[in-house]
Design an enzyme around this catalytic site. Structure first.
Site, short mmCIF file in Angstrom:
data_model
loop_
_atom_site.label_atom_id
_atom_site.label_comp_id
_atom_site.label_asym_id
_atom_site.label_seq_id
_atom_site.Cartn_x
_atom_site.Cartn_y
_atom_site.Cartn_z
N MET A 160 19.77 -19.79 105.17
CA MET A 160 20.06 -18.63 106.03
C MET A 160 19.48 -17.35 105.42
O MET A 160 20.16 -16.34 105.26
CB MET A 160 21.58 -18.53 106.22
CG MET A 160 22.00 -17.72 107.40
SD MET A 160 21.41 -18.37 108.96
CE MET A 160 22.76 -17.89 110.02
N GLY A 161 18.21 -17.42 105.06
CA GLY A 161 17.51 -16.22 104.59
C GLY A 161 16.99 -15.47 105.81
O GLY A 161 17.54 -15.59 106.91
N ARG A 162 15.90 -14.73 105.59
CA ARG A 162 15.37 -13.90 106.70
C ARG A 162 15.02 -14.74 107.92
O ARG A 162 15.39 -14.41 109.05
CB ARG A 162 14.11 -13.16 106.22
CG ARG A 162 14.39 -11.86 105.53
CD ARG A 162 13.09 -11.14 105.24
NE ARG A 162 12.27 -11.89 104.33
CZ ARG A 162 12.25 -11.71 103.02
NH1 ARG A 162 13.00 -10.79 102.47
NH2 ARG A 162 11.47 -12.44 102.25
N ILE A 163 14.29 -15.86 107.69
CA ILE A 163 13.84 -16.66 108.84
C ILE A 163 15.03 -17.36 109.49
O ILE A 163 15.17 -17.36 110.72
CB ILE A 163 12.73 -17.65 108.43
CG1 ILE A 163 11.49 -16.88 107.94
CG2 ILE A 163 12.35 -18.56 109.61
CD1 ILE A 163 10.34 -17.73 107.42
N THR A 243 10.20 -26.03 110.40
CA THR A 243 9.04 -25.12 110.36
C THR A 243 8.90 -24.54 108.95
O THR A 243 8.21 -23.54 108.77
CB THR A 243 9.22 -23.95 111.36
OG1 THR A 243 10.48 -23.32 111.11
CG2 THR A 243 9.16 -24.42 112.81
N ARG A 245 8.90 -26.44 105.16
CA ARG A 245 7.95 -27.25 104.39
C ARG A 245 8.32 -28.72 104.55
O ARG A 245 9.51 -29.08 104.49
CB ARG A 245 8.01 -26.90 102.90
CG ARG A 245 7.30 -25.63 102.49
CD ARG A 245 5.77 -25.72 102.64
NE ARG A 245 5.12 -24.49 102.22
CZ ARG A 245 4.85 -23.45 103.01
NH1 ARG A 245 5.16 -23.49 104.29
NH2 ARG A 245 4.24 -22.37 102.53
N GLU A 274 0.83 -32.90 104.07
CA GLU A 274 -0.09 -32.08 104.84
C GLU A 274 -1.46 -31.97 104.19
O GLU A 274 -1.51 -31.84 102.96
CB GLU A 274 0.53 -30.66 104.93
CG GLU A 274 0.46 -30.08 106.29
CD GLU A 274 1.27 -28.80 106.38
OE1 GLU A 274 2.52 -28.89 106.42
OE2 GLU A 274 0.66 -27.74 106.40
N HIS A 295 1.13 -27.03 111.66
CA HIS A 295 1.49 -25.88 110.80
C HIS A 295 1.00 -24.55 111.40
O HIS A 295 0.09 -23.90 110.85
CB HIS A 295 0.93 -26.05 109.38
CG HIS A 295 1.60 -25.15 108.37
ND1 HIS A 295 1.75 -25.48 107.05
CD2 HIS A 295 2.18 -23.92 108.51
CE1 HIS A 295 2.38 -24.50 106.41
NE2 HIS A 295 2.64 -23.54 107.28
C1 8YV Z 1 1.41 -19.42 106.28
C2 8YV Z 1 3.65 -20.40 105.63
O1 8YV Z 1 0.57 -19.42 107.35
O2 8YV Z 1 3.64 -18.29 104.57
C3 8YV Z 1 4.08 -19.42 104.60
O3 8YV Z 1 4.91 -19.81 103.75
O4 8YV Z 1 4.14 -21.46 105.68
C4 8YV Z 1 2.62 -20.20 106.66
O5 8YV Z 1 3.24 -19.80 107.82
C5 8YV Z 1 0.69 -20.01 105.10
O6 8YV Z 1 1.56 -20.29 104.06
C6 8YV Z 1 -0.39 -19.11 104.59
O7 8YV Z 1 -0.68 -19.35 103.23
#
Ligand code: 8YV
Length: 333
Positions: A160-163, A243, A245, A274, A295
């Site tokens: 529950m950080g910013r995102i 969304t 990792r 990936e 991604h």
């Molecule tokens: C980025 C991401 O596009 O910033 C992140 O952590 O996962 C992506 O949305 C990518 O990492 C750019 O380096």
């Protein structure tokens, strides 16, 4: 009079034009105009020649690269938020500063998370493909292409950080009940605004949710946080959105559980290996069980420009002998 040499800044991938132009104005910037990813040898070479490296998620900046005896780097100004591709501890030990680009990709990533939260139960990609892939459509029918309602369901956010909070705000507007697991509960005012229920036990939360969204960074502590044991706690009709990792989920077990009907489905933007995406996941996508994206959670032109602007500010302040605003320290991970 001797002319001061501009510091060499190596940028590993193609960035938006406006960012590249400004970098050329400010630094001796070596750009990658055709966007071919650098090989490990080329990255090691860049570390020996550049003062500043601007990598992205596709570059592995290992302890081996950093600990080369003739490593010249003083700053790794990451173009990205997550820094799991960089050995931050090794960089720190060698006196190399690491920065990232937080905040500017929060809203875009949360939008894409919400899109996946909707896409899986409402069969968005499956439905769209009926029209684009020449499948027969005989017209509307009351019992055809039925999905599941999102409103009223329970969403469990891991991280529950910013995102995570930005996802919660959106999800609440769609009528979802917000639950979360985090190292610490959020501030009472935020919990109240989001109507969010805190679970210190991830196991307890997983077993009760309709939808689970992974929004934590990948660190040694979160590798396979959704392990085989934990994935088996998830309800048969629930689904997972990731969304963050790929490494946070044991992807092999997740795939097996979906194949066997033990988990409802998934919406994935990131993968454990990936850019490899397992053919079994692709088969599940064709069967309408999962929605897969390559991604692209933060992939907006506005976001990429803001990331680039952050990288430039971090480099400029560092080179002007100030503390760059977005330093990443080993203790933060
Ligand atoms: C980025 C991401 O596009 O910033 C992140 O952590 O996962 C992506 O949305 C990518 O990492 C750019 O380096």
């Amino acid at each position: 009079m001797s002319v001061k040499k501009k510091p060499l800044v190596v940028v590993t991938r193609k960035l938006p034009d406006s960012i590249e132009t400004r970098m050329r104005e400010l630094f001796d910037a070596r750009l990658n105009l055709d966007d071919t990813p650098l090989s490990p040898e080329q990255i090691a070479d860049a570390a020996r020649t550049a003062d500043v490296l601007v990598p992205t998620v596709t570059d592995e900046i290992t302890a081996e690269v950093i600990n080369q005896p003739d490593c010249r780097l003083r700053l790794i100004a990451h173009f990205g938020n997550g820094v799991d591709n960089i050995d931050v501890a090794a960089a720190h030990a060698r006196g190399i500063t690491v920065t990232n680009t937080p905040k500017v990709l929060t809203e875009d990533t949360a939008d894409m998370t919400m899109a996946l939260i909707l896409a899986v139960p409402r069969r968005l990609v499956e439905g769209a493909s009926v029209l684009t892939e020449g499948k027969p459509w005989d017209g509307w029918s009351p019992t055809w292409m039925l999905g599941h309602r999102v409103g009223g369901k329970r969403l469990g956010i891991i991280g529950m950080g910013r995102i995570g909070q930005a996802v919660a705000r959106r999800a609440r507007a769609f009528g979802l009940q917000i639950h979360y697991h985090n190292r610490r509960p959020v501030a009472p005012m935020i919990a109240e605004e989001l109507g969010a229920t805190y679970w210190e036990s991830l196991d307890q939360m997983l077993a009760r949710m309709d939808i689970i969204s992974v929004n934590c960074p990948h660190t040694p502590a979160t590798f396979h946080l959704l392990s085989a044991r934990r994935l088996k706690l998830i309800r048969k009709d629930a689904y997972i959105v990731n969304t963050a990792r790929g490494e946070v989920i044991d992807e092999e077990t997740l795939t097996k559980l979906i194949e066997n009907g033990d988990i409802g489905g998934a919406g994935l933007d990131v993968y454990e290996h990936e850019p490899l995406v397992s053919p079994r996941l692709v088969r599940l996508a064709k069967a309408g069980k999962v929605t897969l994206l390559p991604h692209m959670g933060s992939a907006t032109i506005e976001g990429r420009v803001e990331m680039g602007e952050k990288v430039i500010i971090n480099i400029k302040t560092f080179l002007d002998n100030h503390k760059p605003p977005d330093r990443v320290l080993p203790g933060m991970l």
